[in-house]
Design an enzyme around this catalytic site. Structure first.
Site, short mmCIF file in Angstrom:
data_model
loop_
_atom_site.label_atom_id
_atom_site.label_comp_id
_atom_site.label_asym_id
_atom_site.label_seq_id
_atom_site.Cartn_x
_atom_site.Cartn_y
_atom_site.Cartn_z
N LYS A 58 0.82 -1.21 0.00
CA LYS A 58 0.00 0.00 0.00
C LYS A 58 0.85 1.26 0.00
O LYS A 58 0.33 2.35 0.23
CB LYS A 58 -0.92 -0.01 1.23
CG LYS A 58 -1.81 -1.24 1.33
CD LYS A 58 -2.54 -1.30 2.65
CE LYS A 58 -3.25 -2.64 2.82
NZ LYS A 58 -3.89 -2.76 4.14
N ARG A 249 -11.11 -6.82 12.99
CA ARG A 249 -11.80 -6.05 11.96
C ARG A 249 -13.14 -6.69 11.62
O ARG A 249 -13.28 -7.91 11.66
CB ARG A 249 -10.95 -5.95 10.69
CG ARG A 249 -9.56 -5.42 10.91
CD ARG A 249 -9.56 -4.04 11.51
NE ARG A 249 -10.22 -3.08 10.65
CZ ARG A 249 -9.64 -2.47 9.63
NH1 ARG A 249 -8.38 -2.70 9.35
NH2 ARG A 249 -10.31 -1.62 8.90
#
Length: 266
Positions: A58, A249
């Site tokens: 990323k 998450r």
DNA sequence: TCGCTTGTTGATGG
DNA sequence: GCCATCAACAAGCG
């Protein structure tokens, strides 16, 4: 926004508009700078010409002949070329103006992620050194070898940037759904067939998601397209999706397609 | 006001 | 040492 495919899009924006150009000026919100102060960043980059940018996971890696600018987009980052959006935005945190004209804007509402500067390869390694191989570039053999050394839940490994770099929460759910594997499936219980499918799906999902902008909108048959919508059903079998928390998450999966009940962790 | 959010890190506990 | 969980960071939305 930003997981690997989104940063791949930012790389294209940078390559199209900023590569080969020389920095004329720089404005920075000091709260977004992580290992350098605004004055030092300006001194390091003004006059430098950017090369073709790279991406690792990323991270967007913007080399010049000298120092390297590193951008991480957190959860709300974006990269905008001024011709595409004439007005500046209140969350534009880094502005690069070019001798040839135009400006590149690093936008980030929440200030997760940020801006780093590396003067050499040692400093570069200090920032990126803990990352695993890029999730789009990693080969099957390397992927399986690294996975075989891990225990615990499959989804946690996919999202661990030191395992492979680039997969976040949304795409981890997408990959597991396309591979029909339960998010809490114990890594050590995966069969050779499932492992082969997993690597193929990782590569295919990342490649297809990177083929254009906004895969969530574009890929209508994907889990990502319906994920999180109230009452969403599995695009394959129409069963109501399950929602749990895995690896800290929110996780959506199909309890029918991804049953994988045997050996799933609690 | 609370809960939630596409990311990462450090503390803590098993 | 490995793995899971949680809080913190920060800002906006419903």
């Amino acid at each position: 926004m930003p997981e690997l495919p989104d940063v791949e899009h930012f790389r294209q924006v940078f390559r199209l508009h900023a590569a080969g150009k020389a920095v004329a000026g720089l404005e920075a919100d000091p709260t977004i700078l992580r290992n350098v102060q605004a004055g030092a960043l300006a001194r390091a980059l003004i006059g430098q010409r950017f090369e073709d940018p790279g991406r690792h996971g990323k991270w967007l890696v913007c080399r010049t002949g000298g120092p390297t600018l590193l951008l991480h987009f957190g959860m709300t980052g974006d990269l905008i070329w001024s011709e595409d959006e004439p007005e500046r935005h209140r969350h534009d945190r880094l502005i690069l103006a070019f001798v040839e004209g135009g400006e590149l804007r690093y936008r980030n509402m929440r200030k997760l992620g940020g801006v780093w500067l590396a003067h050499d390869d040692v400093e570069l390694a200090a920032v990126l050194g803990s990352l695993g191989p890029d999730a789009l570039a990693i080969g099957r053999r390397d992927f399986l070898e690294r996975l075989s050394r891990r225990r615990g839940a499959l989804k946690a490994a996919l999202m661990d940037q030191s395992f492979v770099a680039g997969i976040g929460n949304i795409l981890a759910d997408e990959i597991l759904w396309q591979a029909r594997l339960h998010p809490r499936r114990a890594i050590q219980s995966l069969t050779p067939g499932e492992l082969a499918v997993l690597h193929r799906v990782v590569h295919r999902v990342l490649r297809q998601a990177s083929e254009g902008y906004d895969y969530v909108e574009r890929r209508r048959s994907w889990l990502s397209h319906v994920r999180g919508h109230p009452g969403a059903a599995c695009p394959r079998c129409r069963s109501p999706l399950s929602r749990t928390v895995t690896a800290g998450r929110t996780t959506y999966f199909c309890p029918v397609c991804q049953a994988g009940g045997f050996d799933a962790l609690p």
